[in-house]
Design a protein around this motif. Structure first.
Motif, PDB file in Angstrom:
ATOM      1  N   ARG A 138       0.891  -1.046  -0.123  1.00  0.00           N
ATOM      2  CA  ARG A 138      -0.022   0.082   0.040  1.00  0.00           C
ATOM      3  C   ARG A 138       0.792   1.253   0.025  1.00  0.00           C
ATOM      4  O   ARG A 138       1.776   1.304   0.635  1.00  0.00           O
ATOM      5  CB  ARG A 138      -0.952   0.003   1.092  1.00  0.00           C
ATOM      6  N   ALA A 139       0.761   2.281  -0.909  1.00  0.00           N
ATOM      7  CA  ALA A 139       1.251   3.647  -0.828  1.00  0.00           C
ATOM      8  C   ALA A 139       0.112   4.687  -0.659  1.00  0.00           C
ATOM      9  O   ALA A 139      -0.678   4.571  -1.173  1.00  0.00           O
ATOM     10  CB  ALA A 139       1.742   3.631  -1.986  1.00  0.00           C
ATOM     11  N   VAL A 140       0.600   5.493   0.268  1.00  0.00           N
ATOM     12  CA  VAL A 140      -0.368   6.582   0.619  1.00  0.00           C
ATOM     13  C   VAL A 140       0.169   8.141   0.233  1.00  0.00           C
ATOM     14  O   VAL A 140       1.305   8.589   0.507  1.00  0.00           O
ATOM     15  CB  VAL A 140      -0.713   6.789   2.245  1.00  0.00           C
ATOM     16  N   PHE A 141      -0.620   8.796  -0.693  1.00  0.00           N
ATOM     17  CA  PHE A 141      -0.117   9.978  -1.163  1.00  0.00           C
ATOM     18  C   PHE A 141      -1.101  11.149  -0.439  1.00  0.00           C
ATOM     19  O   PHE A 141      -2.188  10.959  -0.824  1.00  0.00           O
ATOM     20  CB  PHE A 141      -0.301  10.030  -2.626  1.00  0.00           C
ATOM     21  N   SER A 142      -0.695  12.030   0.153  1.00  0.00           N
ATOM     22  CA  SER A 142      -1.486  13.029   0.643  1.00  0.00           C
ATOM     23  C   SER A 142      -0.756  14.651   0.493  1.00  0.00           C
ATOM     24  O   SER A 142       0.185  14.775   1.035  1.00  0.00           O
ATOM     25  CB  SER A 142      -1.550  12.702   2.273  1.00  0.00           C
ATOM     26  N   THR A 143      -1.498  15.352  -0.224  1.00  0.00           N
ATOM     27  CA  THR A 143      -1.188  16.765  -0.647  1.00  0.00           C
ATOM     28  C   THR A 143      -2.348  17.438  -0.844  1.00  0.00           C
ATOM     29  O   THR A 143      -3.246  17.003  -1.782  1.00  0.00           O
ATOM     30  CB  THR A 143      -0.333  16.760  -1.591  1.00  0.00           C
ATOM     31  N   PRO A 144      -2.590  18.784  -0.361  1.00  0.00           N
ATOM     32  CA  PRO A 144      -3.455  19.677  -0.848  1.00  0.00           C
ATOM     33  C   PRO A 144      -3.710  19.975  -1.992  1.00  0.00           C
ATOM     34  O   PRO A 144      -4.753  20.514  -2.612  1.00  0.00           O
ATOM     35  CB  PRO A 144      -3.385  21.012   0.210  1.00  0.00           C
ATOM     36  N   THR A 145      -2.566  20.092  -2.866  1.00  0.00           N
ATOM     37  CA  THR A 145      -2.671  20.251  -4.324  1.00  0.00           C
ATOM     38  C   THR A 145      -3.244  19.434  -5.172  1.00  0.00           C
ATOM     39  O   THR A 145      -3.573  19.738  -6.494  1.00  0.00           O
ATOM     40  CB  THR A 145      -1.328  20.611  -4.912  1.00  0.00           C
ATOM     41  N   PHE A 146      -3.615  18.201  -5.019  1.00  0.00           N
ATOM     42  CA  PHE A 146      -4.396  17.427  -5.928  1.00  0.00           C
ATOM     43  C   PHE A 146      -5.768  17.959  -6.339  1.00  0.00           C
ATOM     44  O   PHE A 146      -6.106  17.500  -7.246  1.00  0.00           O
ATOM     45  CB  PHE A 146      -4.740  15.896  -5.143  1.00  0.00           C
ATOM     46  N   MET A 147      -6.409  18.814  -5.610  1.00  0.00           N
ATOM     47  CA  MET A 147      -7.508  19.424  -5.939  1.00  0.00           C
ATOM     48  C   MET A 147      -7.360  20.982  -6.628  1.00  0.00           C
ATOM     49  O   MET A 147      -7.960  21.709  -6.546  1.00  0.00           O
ATOM     50  CB  MET A 147      -8.591  19.443  -4.826  1.00  0.00           C
ATOM     51  N   GLY A 148      -5.654  21.302  -6.690  1.00  0.00           N
ATOM     52  CA  GLY A 148      -5.614  22.475  -7.484  1.00  0.00           C
ATOM     53  C   GLY A 148      -5.275  23.590  -6.340  1.00  0.00           C
ATOM     54  O   GLY A 148      -5.384  23.200  -5.187  1.00  0.00           O
ATOM     55  N   ALA A 149      -5.194  24.879  -6.853  1.00  0.00           N
ATOM     56  CA  ALA A 149      -4.946  25.861  -6.158  1.00  0.00           C
ATOM     57  C   ALA A 149      -6.139  26.337  -5.257  1.00  0.00           C
ATOM     58  O   ALA A 149      -7.199  25.818  -5.834  1.00  0.00           O
ATOM     59  CB  ALA A 149      -4.366  27.031  -6.802  1.00  0.00           C
ATOM     60  N   PRO A 150      -6.148  27.269  -4.245  1.00  0.00           N
ATOM     61  CA  PRO A 150      -7.366  27.489  -3.577  1.00  0.00           C
ATOM     62  C   PRO A 150      -8.495  28.043  -4.329  1.00  0.00           C
ATOM     63  O   PRO A 150      -9.608  27.974  -4.208  1.00  0.00           O
ATOM     64  CB  PRO A 150      -6.741  28.609  -2.624  1.00  0.00           C
ATOM     65  N   GLY A 151      -8.005  28.851  -5.554  1.00  0.00           N
ATOM     66  CA  GLY A 151      -8.894  29.315  -6.380  1.00  0.00           C
ATOM     67  C   GLY A 151      -9.524  28.168  -7.178  1.00  0.00           C
ATOM     68  O   GLY A 151     -10.598  28.815  -7.747  1.00  0.00           O
ATOM     69  N   ARG A 152      -9.380  27.001  -7.168  1.00  0.00           N
ATOM     70  CA  ARG A 152     -10.294  25.971  -7.847  1.00  0.00           C
ATOM     71  C   ARG A 152     -11.461  25.736  -6.912  1.00  0.00           C
ATOM     72  O   ARG A 152     -12.251  24.817  -7.298  1.00  0.00           O
ATOM     73  CB  ARG A 152      -9.352  24.902  -8.026  1.00  0.00           C
ATOM     74  N   VAL A 153     -11.622  26.015  -5.588  1.00  0.00           N
ATOM     75  CA  VAL A 153     -12.676  25.737  -4.777  1.00  0.00           C
ATOM     76  C   VAL A 153     -13.937  25.987  -5.363  1.00  0.00           C
ATOM     77  O   VAL A 153     -14.897  24.959  -5.182  1.00  0.00           O
ATOM     78  CB  VAL A 153     -12.361  26.399  -3.564  1.00  0.00           C
ATOM     79  N   VAL A 154     -14.173  26.919  -5.870  1.00  0.00           N
ATOM     80  CA  VAL A 154     -15.387  27.412  -6.598  1.00  0.00           C
ATOM     81  C   VAL A 154     -15.027  27.621  -8.090  1.00  0.00           C
ATOM     82  O   VAL A 154     -14.201  28.245  -8.688  1.00  0.00           O
ATOM     83  CB  VAL A 154     -16.107  28.600  -5.813  1.00  0.00           C
ATOM     84  N   GLY A 155     -16.274  27.096  -8.824  1.00  0.00           N
ATOM     85  CA  GLY A 155     -16.366  27.398 -10.378  1.00  0.00           C
ATOM     86  C   GLY A 155     -17.401  27.599 -10.699  1.00  0.00           C
ATOM     87  O   GLY A 155     -18.487  28.114  -9.881  1.00  0.00           O
ATOM     88  N   GLN A 156     -17.705  27.721 -11.914  1.00  0.00           N
ATOM     89  CA  GLN A 156     -19.144  28.049 -12.758  1.00  0.00           C
ATOM     90  C   GLN A 156     -20.055  27.224 -12.330  1.00  0.00           C
ATOM     91  O   GLN A 156     -21.503  27.636 -12.162  1.00  0.00           O
ATOM     92  CB  GLN A 156     -18.952  28.253 -14.109  1.00  0.00           C
ATOM     93  N   ALA A 157     -19.880  26.264 -11.927  1.00  0.00           N
ATOM     94  CA  ALA A 157     -20.922  25.150 -11.700  1.00  0.00           C
ATOM     95  C   ALA A 157     -21.110  24.873 -10.054  1.00  0.00           C
ATOM     96  O   ALA A 157     -21.914  23.923  -9.703  1.00  0.00           O
ATOM     97  CB  ALA A 157     -20.533  23.645 -12.151  1.00  0.00           C
ATOM     98  N   GLY A 158     -20.151  25.518  -9.229  1.00  0.00           N
ATOM     99  CA  GLY A 158     -20.450  25.403  -7.942  1.00  0.00           C
ATOM    100  C   GLY A 158     -19.000  25.037  -7.294  1.00  0.00           C
ATOM    101  O   GLY A 158     -17.960  25.347  -7.748  1.00  0.00           O
ATOM    102  N   LEU A 159     -19.204  24.199  -6.307  1.00  0.00           N
ATOM    103  CA  LEU A 159     -17.791  23.670  -5.452  1.00  0.00           C
ATOM    104  C   LEU A 159     -17.083  22.610  -6.269  1.00  0.00           C
ATOM    105  O   LEU A 159     -17.827  21.923  -6.832  1.00  0.00           O
ATOM    106  CB  LEU A 159     -18.380  22.959  -3.985  1.00  0.00           C
TER     107      LEU A 159
END
Length: 287
Positions: free
Chosen positions: A77-98
């Motif tokens: 088993r290998a575990v990868f953990s980093t906040p950048t998997f979902m992109g930069a903070p500006g990616r939290v909200v888009g035209q379609a919502g969260l």
């Protein structure tokens, strides 16, 4: 091999899962789990994702990446953990919502290792506190730019989670509420690291230590020490009692967010959690 991607999200666990698992690295390595720090895959995964454009990596490409990131030769088993998997903070909200890109990002990560068993772990949190937490670290132009024209009541979790499940059918998806982490953190760490309940766990009170005052933490340790062997339910009950007396509330100070708006967003969040928790394909960790 089991490949675990802890997706975040922003304003939730940060590097705490990584730190907790690294505190238990000796046990994990002895039992076949390799904890991969971001510095070992930073740049490598990004380059591979750009090259693949969402498509699956070849067996040769997978082996090159594994040789670069793994500490041991043949972990289970290998575990990868980093906040950048979902992109930069500006990616939290888009035209379609969260997180409109959540499904596509998860599918692309799964395709880095299509010959392996890929799992996804992520926390969700009340959009009111999520936006309040992300706004100070967003450098792209302030609240209105961050919100992308969306209104507070547009911020629903059911849509990105359903998109995630559609994008990675058959993959394990473990979800929990960030608001519950002080009570469930040991279980989250054990699930991510595949640590059985009877194995020792270091760092299981990490969130409680951040949340409670010194007085509250001292009281918690005293209460826990009076019991020889605590069940999960007993430990959570003791922790919950201490939290109620010592935790601090988060203030929501966002443009146009009245208390009524916060309450309605919170009601929507609770409705979404109830719906997500019973979705087929979701392993939801309840407090």
């Amino acid at each position: 091999m089991q490949m675990v991607f802890h997706l975040g999200v922003h304003g939730t666990d940060g590097d705490r899962l990584l730190k907790t698992l690294l505190n238990n690295r000796d046990w994990l390595m002895q039992h076949g789990t390799d904890v991969i720090t971001p510095n070992r895959h930073r740049g490598l995964f990004e380059e591979a994702l750009m090259s693949l454009k969402g498509g699956p990596a070849t067996a040769e490409m997978q082996q090159i990446m594994l040789d670069a990131v793994l500490h041991s030769e043949s972990p289970v088993r290998a575990v990868f953990s980093t906040p950048t998997f979902m992109g930069a903070p500006g990616r939290v909200v888009g035209q379609a919502g969260l997180y409109p890109q959540m499904g596509a990002r998860a599918a692309a990560l799964a395709n880095l290792f299509p010959d392996h068993q890929v799992e996804f772990f992520l926390a969700i949190r009340n959009p009111a506190t999520l936006i309040a937490e992300v706004l100070p670290i967003f450098t792209g132009g302030g609240y209105h730019v961050l919100m992308q024209g969306r209104q507070p009541l547009d911020l629903r979790w059911r849509d990105p989670i359903q998109a995630l499940l559609r994008a990675v059918p058959g993959h394990r998806v473990v979800i929990w509420c960030h608001e519950d982490v002080p009570l469930i953190w040991p279980e989250i760490a054990r699930l991510a690291g595949n640590i059985p309940p009877d194995a020792p766990l270091k760092g299981g009170t990490m969130y409680l230590e951040e949340l409670l005052s010194e007085e509250g933490m001292a009281r918690l340790k005293e209460a826990l020490s009076t019991q020889d062997r605590l069940s999960v339910a007993q430990r959570r009950a003791i922790s919950s009692e201490v939290i109620q007396g010592h935790a601090l509330d988060q203030v929501i100070d966002l443009p146009g967010w009245t208390q009524e708006v916060v309450d309605r967003v919170t009601d929507n969040y609770r409705a979404d959690v109830a719906e997500i928790a019973v979705l087929p394909g979701v392993e939801f960790v309840l407090a």
